[in-house]
Design an enzyme around this catalytic site. Structure first.
Site, mmCIF file in Angstrom:
data_model
loop_
_atom_site.group_PDB
_atom_site.id
_atom_site.type_symbol
_atom_site.label_atom_id
_atom_site.label_comp_id
_atom_site.label_asym_id
_atom_site.label_seq_id
_atom_site.Cartn_x
_atom_site.Cartn_y
_atom_site.Cartn_z
ATOM 1 N N PRO A 126 3.012 18.181 -9.482
ATOM 2 C CA PRO A 126 4.825 17.388 -9.597
ATOM 3 C C PRO A 126 4.540 15.799 -10.033
ATOM 4 C CG PRO A 126 4.957 18.925 -7.685
ATOM 5 C CD PRO A 126 3.094 18.443 -8.406
ATOM 6 N N GLU A 127 4.489 15.578 -10.617
ATOM 7 C CA GLU A 127 4.819 13.759 -11.179
ATOM 8 C C GLU A 127 5.904 12.940 -10.731
ATOM 9 O OE1 GLU A 127 2.298 11.923 -13.934
ATOM 10 O OE2 GLU A 127 1.807 14.258 -14.657
ATOM 11 N N HIS A 132 4.687 31.563 0.108
ATOM 12 C CA HIS A 132 3.607 30.592 0.010
ATOM 13 C C HIS A 132 4.791 29.524 0.935
ATOM 14 C CE1 HIS A 132 0.881 32.078 -2.766
ATOM 15 N NE2 HIS A 132 1.699 32.494 -3.012
ATOM 16 N N ARG A 165 -0.124 26.660 -3.634
ATOM 17 C CA ARG A 165 -1.962 26.425 -3.834
ATOM 18 C C ARG A 165 -2.491 25.275 -1.830
ATOM 19 N NH1 ARG A 165 -4.184 24.005 -9.862
ATOM 20 N NH2 ARG A 165 -6.135 23.941 -8.018
ATOM 21 N N ARG A 181 -9.103 -5.526 -14.651
ATOM 22 C CA ARG A 181 -9.762 -4.611 -14.844
ATOM 23 C C ARG A 181 -10.497 -4.475 -16.379
ATOM 24 N NH1 ARG A 181 -5.620 -4.928 -11.382
ATOM 25 N NH2 ARG A 181 -6.031 -3.325 -9.179
#
Ligand SMILES: [Zn+2]
Length: 271
Positions: A2-3, A89, A107, A151
């Site tokens: 998920p973002e 889960h 997970r 950077r």
């Protein structure tokens, strides 16, 4: 994984419904990435005041303290009146007077962590290093450009690092760089103001569109109503190796950058 858009869509899907609910019980069935940080009983009777997002964390503000939730690699949240028996889960349930918030996480890289306040060390350890939110006015072009100039790493790595701007994950970094016409391997410090401006706009565009479309479709992702099968964000480059560029027809290339797949068009993104 998920973002930011998926986390924001999750937030939007239950924030209004859980507001002003009282916690009836909390149950952590299996250890997640980090411990809850308080006794489950201690949360009983507290009220949920609001749900905010910071980066990929959801912050549930309680009348006393807050809960920080993270979906990890494969987590999804469901908020429902009739959650049914927990599956193998389903590792975390928070039963409230308005419904049950359930974290499903095969997970177990997700987390639910209690903090007495946002400024406390346990919360700051998770939130303190996060960069500016890309979908707020705080994400300004001058500071973004200055951050790039400072950077020397490849621009895509700088976006993923999350300390300059937060929540631009692998998919959205690739897409934004395509829209801005910038090669992912270009050193951040070499990006001038005009190109930084294009990238700044592209990051906001791609994230906004993803939130509007309900987040990109991810195998393990479902929103807090338990719906999955979201609209697929029509990717320009991500996951399209060897397929023709939607703009110029050149086959999309894929390379590895810091263990992550990067996709780009060698013609539309020359440097
Ligand atoms: Zn192209």
């Amino acid at each position: 994984m998920p973002e930011l858009p998926e986390v924001e869509v999750t937030r939007l899907s239950f924030a209004d419904r859980i507001k002003d609910a009282q916690i009836v019980s909390v149950r952590m069935r299996k250890p997640l990435r980090w411990p809850l940080g308080c006794a489950e009983d201690m949360l009983q009777g507290r009220w949920v005041r609001s749900v905010r997002r910071r980066g990929k964390y959801l912050l549930l503000d309680l009348d006393d303290g807050l809960l920080l939730l993270h979906l990890g690699m494969s987590g999804s949240l469901a908020f429902s009146d009739m959650p049914g028996l927990p599956g193998v889960h389903d590792h975390f349930d928070m039963v409230t007077t308005r419904g049950t918030l359930r974290l499903h996480d095969p997970r177990r890289f997700g987390a639910v962590v209690f903090a007495a306040e946002e400024a406390s060390p346990v919360a700051q350890k998770l939130l303190g290093h996060l960069g500016v939110e890309p979908l707020t006015d705080a994400f300004g072009l001058p500071a973004f450009h200055a951050g790039l100039r400072a950077r020397s790493a490849p621009v895509k790595q700088v976006l993923l690092a999350g300390d300059l701007v937060v929540g631009v994950g692998n998919i959205y970094a690739s897409e934004a760089l395509f829209l801005a016409g910038i090669r992912p391997t270009t050193r951040a410090s070499r990006i001038g103001l005009e190109r930084a401006g294009r990238l700044h706009r592209a990051i906001q565009d791609v994230l906004r569109r993803a939130v509007q479309q309900g987040g990109s479709t991810l195998r393990d992702f479902s929103n807090a109503q338990g719906q999955s099968g979201y609209f697929q964000l029509e990717a320009m480059v991500y996951g399209r190796e060897n397929q023709p560029c939607r703009t110029c027809g050149t086959p999309i290339q894929s390379i590895r950058q810091g263990q992550r797949a990067t996709y780009f068009c060698s013609r539309c993104q020359r440097s």
